[in-house]
Scaffold this motif. Structure first.
Motif, short mmCIF file in Angstrom:
data_model
loop_
_atom_site.label_atom_id
_atom_site.label_comp_id
_atom_site.label_asym_id
_atom_site.label_seq_id
_atom_site.Cartn_x
_atom_site.Cartn_y
_atom_site.Cartn_z
N ASN A 146 2.17 0.62 -6.42
CA ASN A 146 1.89 1.61 -7.24
C ASN A 146 3.02 2.55 -7.76
O ASN A 146 3.71 2.14 -7.73
CB ASN A 146 0.90 2.70 -6.29
CG ASN A 146 1.98 3.71 -5.49
OD1 ASN A 146 2.44 4.13 -5.49
ND2 ASN A 146 1.38 2.87 -3.79
N SER A 203 -7.87 13.19 2.11
CA SER A 203 -7.81 11.43 2.16
C SER A 203 -9.25 10.85 2.64
O SER A 203 -9.58 9.78 2.50
CB SER A 203 -6.98 10.56 1.72
OG SER A 203 -5.89 11.01 1.16
N MET A 238 -6.37 -0.40 -6.52
CA MET A 238 -5.84 1.16 -6.25
C MET A 238 -6.14 1.82 -6.02
O MET A 238 -7.01 2.71 -7.31
CB MET A 238 -4.51 1.93 -6.35
CG MET A 238 -4.01 0.32 -6.93
SD MET A 238 -2.92 -0.54 -5.32
CE MET A 238 -1.38 -0.41 -5.12
N ARG A 239 -6.49 3.08 -4.41
CA ARG A 239 -7.05 4.06 -4.90
C ARG A 239 -6.19 5.56 -3.84
O ARG A 239 -5.80 5.44 -2.92
CB ARG A 239 -8.16 4.24 -3.50
CG ARG A 239 -9.63 2.80 -3.64
CD ARG A 239 -10.14 3.87 -4.74
NE ARG A 239 -10.87 3.48 -5.56
CZ ARG A 239 -12.52 2.80 -6.53
NH1 ARG A 239 -11.38 4.71 -7.45
NH2 ARG A 239 -13.39 2.94 -7.22
N TYR A 240 -6.26 5.87 -4.39
CA TYR A 240 -5.25 7.03 -4.25
C TYR A 240 -5.47 8.46 -2.41
O TYR A 240 -6.58 8.57 -2.95
CB TYR A 240 -4.41 7.86 -5.47
CG TYR A 240 -2.99 8.70 -4.71
CD1 TYR A 240 -2.27 8.45 -4.30
CD2 TYR A 240 -2.78 10.25 -5.89
CE1 TYR A 240 -0.84 9.33 -3.89
CE2 TYR A 240 -2.02 11.11 -4.98
CZ TYR A 240 -0.69 10.51 -4.31
OH TYR A 240 0.29 11.38 -3.93
N THR A 241 -4.42 8.07 -1.44
CA THR A 241 -5.15 8.65 -0.47
C THR A 241 -3.83 9.39 -0.20
O THR A 241 -4.08 8.15 1.11
CB THR A 241 -5.37 7.36 0.66
OG1 THR A 241 -5.20 6.30 0.36
CG2 THR A 241 -7.21 7.03 0.14
N MET A 279 -1.70 4.25 -1.12
CA MET A 279 -3.13 4.28 -1.26
C MET A 279 -3.59 3.22 -0.58
O MET A 279 -2.80 1.98 0.21
CB MET A 279 -2.30 3.45 -3.02
CG MET A 279 -2.30 4.60 -3.63
SD MET A 279 -2.49 4.32 -5.17
CE MET A 279 -0.76 5.31 -6.03
N ASP A 330 -2.55 4.36 -9.56
CA ASP A 330 -4.28 5.02 -8.81
C ASP A 330 -5.52 5.12 -10.07
O ASP A 330 -4.82 4.73 -10.93
CB ASP A 330 -4.32 6.29 -8.69
CG ASP A 330 -5.23 6.71 -8.21
OD1 ASP A 330 -5.59 6.42 -8.12
OD2 ASP A 330 -5.69 7.93 -8.11
N SER A 366 0.59 -0.76 0.28
CA SER A 366 0.17 -0.11 0.06
C SER A 366 0.84 1.08 0.18
O SER A 366 0.02 2.55 -0.26
CB SER A 366 -0.55 -0.12 1.46
OG SER A 366 -0.40 -0.29 2.53
N HIS A 367 2.16 1.24 0.61
CA HIS A 367 2.78 2.47 0.66
C HIS A 367 4.42 1.51 0.99
O HIS A 367 4.48 0.98 1.68
CB HIS A 367 2.28 3.30 1.37
CG HIS A 367 2.32 2.86 3.23
ND1 HIS A 367 1.26 2.67 2.96
CD2 HIS A 367 3.08 3.94 4.22
CE1 HIS A 367 1.99 2.30 4.17
NE2 HIS A 367 2.25 3.18 5.33
#
Ligand SMILES: [Zn+2]
Length: 303
Positions: A87, A200, A152-155, A163, A139, A63-64
């Protein structure tokens, strides 16, 4: 050893609080592991219950770039030759750990850098190992694994590469470090951003999910997540109020403020003091932007 069953094929291995994290596992005709920061023994336990081994893992998804979320990625890749997906922002930092250190604010020569490296090597051993991503998922893109779609949801805000990962068929969101822990939001790096983090959180709130999965709560699935996210959002304002009170009380520099830590009230490690400093710096910038305090020649004062 705790495992939360989300559905027949979706499980969360509970790692819990930092320096571990919760790991999402898809156990289908393919095996996907999202954020492998739980204990390896717990992950092995879950796989063995299904007659599988660590070497059967097909893909690790990140996720990051935080060490507590990538801890075993390189190890699992060595064991299973699995793909490693991340990502487009995270991937270059995973591939080059020197760039990762710089991204997190620990530039060469930074006084705290060796202490942070010690902390990672003692408590998140493997996070700095060399390994290369094999797949980049941008994303909005969907990663298909074992009949499951992971979107993937960019947050950003927590970090610029953060993400969340949507489980499309289940209508759930692996919210990673929008984690709803009592500690509150973490934005302890120079490139973290309070306004982006708030945006976010609102984006997650408006997502219409059946539930969200926290990266650190010991009860990871939260179905009624809106009140929790609202309380989480409030922590920014509460902390900022304390920073303002400190300046009103005579604090003239960031160091004056962190003499009485606001975010980590019982500091046990000098690395955490650095995180506290960076978080306070974000609040000072925000207070200056709001016109509530001034900074002149490095000295803070009430406007
Ligand atoms: Zn994180």
């Amino acid at each position: 050893m705790k495992i939360k069953r989300i559905s027949d094929e979706v499980h969360v291995v509970i790692g819990g609080f930092f320096p571990l994290c919760n790991t999402l596992v898809i156990l289908s005709d393919e095996i996907a592991v999202v954020d492998p920061g739980c204990s390896v023994e717990s992950l092995r336990f879950l796989l063995r219950k299904e007659g599988k081994e660590l070497r059967d893992i097909d893909v690790v998804l990140l996720s990051h770039i935080h060490p507590d979320h990538i801890t075993h990625a390189a190890r699992l890749n060595r064991l299973s030759r699995c793909r490693v997906a991340a990502n487009e922002i995270t991937a270059p930092f995973f591939d080059d750990k020197e760039q990762m250190k710089r991204f997190l604010g620990f530039t060469p020569g930074h006084l705290i850098r060796p202490l942070w490296e010690d902390l990672v090597n003692e408590r998140m051993y493997g996070a700095l190992d060399d390994c290369k991503t094999t797949n980049i998922v941008k994303d909005g893109e969907t990663f298909l694994v074992g009949g499951h779609s992971l979107k993937m949801r960019y947050t950003p805000g927590h970090l610029p590469d953060h993400m969340c990962i949507e489980l499309v068929e289940e209508n759930l969101l692996f919210a990673s470090d929008i984690d709803l822990t009592e500690f509150g939001p973490f934005y302890g790096h120079p490139n973290s951003s309070i306004p982006e983090f708030k945006e976010s959180i609102k984006k997650v709130m408006d997502g219409g999910y059946r539930g969200i999965i926290s990266g650190h709560l010991k009860e990871p699935l939260i179905e009624d997540y809106e009140p929790g996210l609202r309380a989480y959002l409030k922590q920014f304002d509460m902390r900022e109020e304390f920073v303002l009170l400190a300046v009103r009380g005579g604090a003239k520099t960031i160091n004056d403020i962190v003499v009485n830590p606001i975010i980590y009230p019982s500091l046990t490690n000098v690395v955490y003091l650095q995180f506290e400093k960076w978080m306070i710096e974000h609040h000072v910038d925000s207070l200056i932007e709001r016109g509530l305090i001034w900074k002149h020649k490095g000295v803070l004062s009430v406007a």
